[in-house]
Motif scaffolding. Structure first.
Motif, PDB file in Angstrom:
ATOM      1  N   PHE A  67       0.792  -1.238   0.000  1.00 53.38           N
ATOM      2  CA  PHE A  67       0.000   0.000   0.000  1.00 53.38           C
ATOM      3  C   PHE A  67       0.822   1.284   0.000  1.00 53.38           C
ATOM      4  N   GLY A  68       2.126   1.192   0.215  1.00 52.94           N
ATOM      5  CA  GLY A  68       2.981   2.367   0.146  1.00 52.94           C
ATOM      6  C   GLY A  68       3.204   3.088   1.464  1.00 52.94           C
ATOM      7  N   SER A  69       2.350   2.871   2.439  1.00 48.90           N
ATOM      8  CA  SER A  69       2.460   3.559   3.721  1.00 48.90           C
ATOM      9  C   SER A  69       1.655   2.812   4.769  1.00 48.90           C
ATOM     10  N   LEU A  70       2.036   3.004   6.024  1.00 51.06           N
ATOM     11  CA  LEU A  70       1.248   2.503   7.149  1.00 51.06           C
ATOM     12  C   LEU A  70       0.290   3.574   7.654  1.00 51.06           C
ATOM     13  N   ASN A  71       0.463   4.792   7.191  1.00 50.81           N
ATOM     14  CA  ASN A  71      -0.241   5.951   7.718  1.00 50.81           C
ATOM     15  C   ASN A  71      -1.583   6.158   7.019  1.00 50.81           C
ATOM     16  N   CYS A  72      -2.650   6.170   7.797  1.00 52.07           N
ATOM     17  CA  CYS A  72      -4.000   6.356   7.272  1.00 52.07           C
ATOM     18  C   CYS A  72      -4.104   7.633   6.433  1.00 52.07           C
ATOM     19  N   ARG A  73      -3.531   8.710   6.923  1.00 53.12           N
ATOM     20  CA  ARG A  73      -3.578   9.994   6.214  1.00 53.12           C
ATOM     21  C   ARG A  73      -2.976   9.867   4.812  1.00 53.12           C
ATOM     22  N   ASP A  74      -1.848   9.157   4.715  1.00 55.12           N
ATOM     23  CA  ASP A  74      -1.217   8.952   3.414  1.00 55.12           C
ATOM     24  C   ASP A  74      -2.062   8.045   2.523  1.00 55.12           C
ATOM     25  N   LEU A  75      -2.588   6.979   3.111  1.00 58.11           N
ATOM     26  CA  LEU A  75      -3.398   6.038   2.340  1.00 58.11           C
ATOM     27  C   LEU A  75      -4.635   6.711   1.760  1.00 58.11           C
ATOM     28  N   LEU A  76      -5.203   7.648   2.514  1.00 53.95           N
ATOM     29  CA  LEU A  76      -6.404   8.366   2.065  1.00 53.95           C
ATOM     30  C   LEU A  76      -6.068   9.654   1.312  1.00 53.95           C
ATOM     31  N   GLN A  77      -4.792   9.954   1.205  1.00 54.53           N
ATOM     32  CA  GLN A  77      -4.315  11.157   0.513  1.00 54.53           C
ATOM     33  C   GLN A  77      -4.952  12.426   1.079  1.00 54.53           C
ATOM     34  N   LEU A  78      -4.880  12.551   2.402  1.00 50.18           N
ATOM     35  CA  LEU A  78      -5.429  13.713   3.091  1.00 50.18           C
ATOM     36  C   LEU A  78      -4.330  14.733   3.344  1.00 50.18           C
ATOM     37  N   ASP A  79      -4.728  15.979   3.613  1.00 53.92           N
ATOM     38  CA  ASP A  79      -3.732  16.995   3.940  1.00 53.92           C
ATOM     39  C   ASP A  79      -3.125  16.697   5.308  1.00 53.92           C
ATOM     40  N   THR A  80      -2.197  17.497   5.731  1.00 50.12           N
ATOM     41  CA  THR A  80      -1.431  17.188   6.937  1.00 50.12           C
ATOM     42  C   THR A  80      -2.125  17.554   8.240  1.00 50.12           C
ATOM     43  N   GLU A  81      -3.210  18.278   8.203  1.00 54.28           N
ATOM     44  CA  GLU A  81      -3.913  18.626   9.441  1.00 54.28           C
ATOM     45  C   GLU A  81      -4.684  17.427   9.985  1.00 54.28           C
ATOM     46  N   MET A  82      -4.760  17.377  11.324  1.00 51.67           N
ATOM     47  CA  MET A  82      -5.537  16.321  11.954  1.00 51.67           C
ATOM     48  C   MET A  82      -7.018  16.547  11.637  1.00 51.67           C
ATOM     49  N   GLU A  83      -7.759  15.467  11.550  1.00 51.45           N
ATOM     50  CA  GLU A  83      -9.202  15.575  11.342  1.00 51.45           C
ATOM     51  C   GLU A  83      -9.790  16.485  12.413  1.00 51.45           C
ATOM     52  N   LYS A  84     -10.615  17.394  12.009  1.00 49.21           N
ATOM     53  CA  LYS A  84     -11.236  18.332  12.960  1.00 49.21           C
ATOM     54  C   LYS A  84     -12.314  17.654  13.790  1.00 49.21           C
ATOM     55  N   SER A  85     -12.941  16.658  13.230  1.00 46.92           N
ATOM     56  CA  SER A  85     -14.063  16.015  13.893  1.00 46.92           C
ATOM     57  C   SER A  85     -13.763  14.540  14.156  1.00 46.92           C
ATOM     58  N   ALA A  86     -14.273  14.051  15.239  1.00 47.96           N
ATOM     59  CA  ALA A  86     -14.172  12.617  15.526  1.00 47.96           C
ATOM     60  C   ALA A  86     -15.305  11.840  14.868  1.00 47.96           C
ATOM     61  N   ARG A  87     -16.261  12.562  14.279  1.00 47.33           N
ATOM     62  CA  ARG A  87     -17.421  11.900  13.660  1.00 47.33           C
ATOM     63  C   ARG A  87     -17.007  11.207  12.361  1.00 47.33           C
ATOM     64  N   PRO A  88     -17.282   9.914  12.251  1.00 46.04           N
ATOM     65  CA  PRO A  88     -16.936   9.171  11.036  1.00 46.04           C
ATOM     66  C   PRO A  88     -17.732   9.650   9.819  1.00 46.04           C
ATOM     67  N   SER A  89     -17.146   9.455   8.672  1.00 46.01           N
ATOM     68  CA  SER A  89     -17.820   9.783   7.412  1.00 46.01           C
ATOM     69  C   SER A  89     -18.958   8.804   7.161  1.00 46.01           C
ATOM     70  N   GLU A  90     -19.964   9.281   6.469  1.00 50.45           N
ATOM     71  CA  GLU A  90     -21.083   8.407   6.100  1.00 50.45           C
ATOM     72  C   GLU A  90     -20.600   7.389   5.076  1.00 50.45           C
ATOM     73  N   ARG A  91     -21.035   6.152   5.251  1.00 47.61           N
ATOM     74  CA  ARG A  91     -20.637   5.075   4.333  1.00 47.61           C
ATOM     75  C   ARG A  91     -21.573   5.066   3.132  1.00 47.61           C
ATOM     76  N   THR A  92     -21.054   5.473   2.000  1.00 46.96           N
ATOM     77  CA  THR A  92     -21.796   5.479   0.740  1.00 46.96           C
ATOM     78  C   THR A  92     -20.956   4.740  -0.299  1.00 46.96           C
ATOM     79  N   SER A  93     -21.509   4.546  -1.480  1.00 47.09           N
ATOM     80  CA  SER A  93     -20.721   3.899  -2.534  1.00 47.09           C
ATOM     81  C   SER A  93     -19.519   4.769  -2.902  1.00 47.09           C
TER      82      SER A  93
END
Length: 151
Positions: A100-126
């Motif tokens: 997968f190229g990384s162990l880091n969730c942020r890298d795997l999801l290609q997110l910016d470097t800031e920590m998630e602002k919310s602890a609320r999970p994303s809605e599961r959609t297609s």
């Protein structure tokens, strides 16, 4: 005992029910590690989305490490005993990073470097499932976890 494919399917079943990546991998192995499903789900719940949705170490990998600890974890404070699980964890990390190229969730999801602002999970959609490697990570880690148990 499950086959690697059955372990993947079981873990994905949990993931598709809305459980996080760590829960999905670890709960799929619950009966094989002597835990109830409820205990496994609770025990692993904080490790999802890179530990509490902070996007650190991949939760699926964390679930795999919990199984590794069950299989090869140390029962003493002896450095030689600790080295066994640490070595196994490093080996698993290299296999995961190769895939997968990384162990880091942020890298795997290609997110910016800031920590998630919310602890609320994303809605599961297609779209959620299509945009992320999470299903593949869960299946991959479940398969490796089953191989550890089989050994």
């Amino acid at each position: 005992m499950l086959t690697a494919m059955q372990a993947e399917e079981k873990a994905l079943h949990y993931f598709h029910q809305g459980f996080n990546c760590a829960q999905s991998v670890f709960a799929a192995m619950a009966d094989q590690v002597g835990m109830s499903e409820t205990a496994a789900l609770r025990f692993s719940s904080a490790f999802g989305a890179g530990l509490g949705r902070m996007r650190g170490t991949c939760g699926a990998f964390s679930g795999l490490c919990m199984v590794a600890g069950f299989c090869k974890g140390n029962l003493t404070g002896n450095p030689e005993d600790k080295e066994i699980i640490f070595s196994l964890t490093r080996e698993l990390a290299e296999v995961f990073k190769k895939e997968f190229g990384s162990l880091n969730c942020r890298d795997l999801l290609q997110l910016d470097t800031e920590m998630e602002k919310s602890a609320r999970p994303s809605e599961r959609t297609s779209d959620y499932y299509e945009a992320r490697p999470c299903e593949r990570c869960v299946a991959f880690c479940a398969s490796l976890a089953q191989k550890l148990i089989d050994d």
